[in-house]
Write a protein that holds these residues in place. Structure first.
Motif, mmCIF file in Angstrom:
data_model
loop_
_atom_site.group_PDB
_atom_site.id
_atom_site.type_symbol
_atom_site.label_atom_id
_atom_site.label_comp_id
_atom_site.label_asym_id
_atom_site.label_seq_id
_atom_site.Cartn_x
_atom_site.Cartn_y
_atom_site.Cartn_z
ATOM 1 N N ALA A 145 -2.840 92.800 17.940
ATOM 2 C CA ALA A 145 -3.439 91.950 16.794
ATOM 3 C C ALA A 145 -4.097 90.768 17.536
ATOM 4 O O ALA A 145 -4.854 90.168 17.473
ATOM 5 C CB ALA A 145 -2.500 90.574 15.517
ATOM 6 N N VAL A 146 -3.489 90.315 18.886
ATOM 7 C CA VAL A 146 -3.644 90.048 19.811
ATOM 8 C C VAL A 146 -5.187 90.717 20.222
ATOM 9 O O VAL A 146 -5.981 90.005 20.827
ATOM 10 C CB VAL A 146 -2.852 90.047 20.707
ATOM 11 N N HIS A 147 -5.147 91.886 20.907
ATOM 12 C CA HIS A 147 -5.669 92.652 21.347
ATOM 13 C C HIS A 147 -7.670 92.177 20.722
ATOM 14 O O HIS A 147 -8.516 91.878 20.850
ATOM 15 C CB HIS A 147 -5.741 93.751 21.704
ATOM 16 N N ARG A 148 -7.305 92.180 19.875
ATOM 17 C CA ARG A 148 -8.847 92.197 18.247
ATOM 18 C C ARG A 148 -9.122 90.919 18.605
ATOM 19 O O ARG A 148 -10.283 90.347 18.854
ATOM 20 C CB ARG A 148 -8.387 92.542 16.365
ATOM 21 N N LYS A 149 -8.000 89.693 18.733
ATOM 22 C CA LYS A 149 -8.176 88.262 18.127
ATOM 23 C C LYS A 149 -9.543 87.634 20.343
ATOM 24 O O LYS A 149 -10.512 87.298 20.034
ATOM 25 C CB LYS A 149 -6.997 87.626 18.766
#
Length: 77
Positions: free
Chosen positions: A70-74
């Motif tokens: 989730a963080v990587h996508r952001k």
């Protein structure tokens, strides 16, 4: 530093999490993060990485791998 490394660093430094326990398949509950700790972690991640995670819904049942994704996508957006 990778997204996973950043999150691991935050978990160890701010919550005293054992680095060995931080695995992609480990649930956030296994790392002893309750809803208040998850909110604090979200704010720490936002500050450190300069992103907005307001639309990311995480519970203690989610895994470290899901959090990292989730963080990587952001970060990539």
């Amino acid at each position: 530093m990778s997204t996973a490394d950043e999150i691991s660093t935050l978990l160890v430094a701010n919550f005293g999490t054992d680095p060995v326990a931080i695995r992609p398949d480990a649930s956030l509950r296994q790392l002893r993060l309750d809803s208040l700790a998850l909110e604090e972690l979200r704010l720490l991640i936002e500050d450190r990485m300069g992103i907005d995670l307001d639309d990311v819904q995480l519970t203690s049942r989610d895994t470290v791998g899901r959090l990292v994704d989730a963080v990587h996508r952001k970060v990539a957006a």
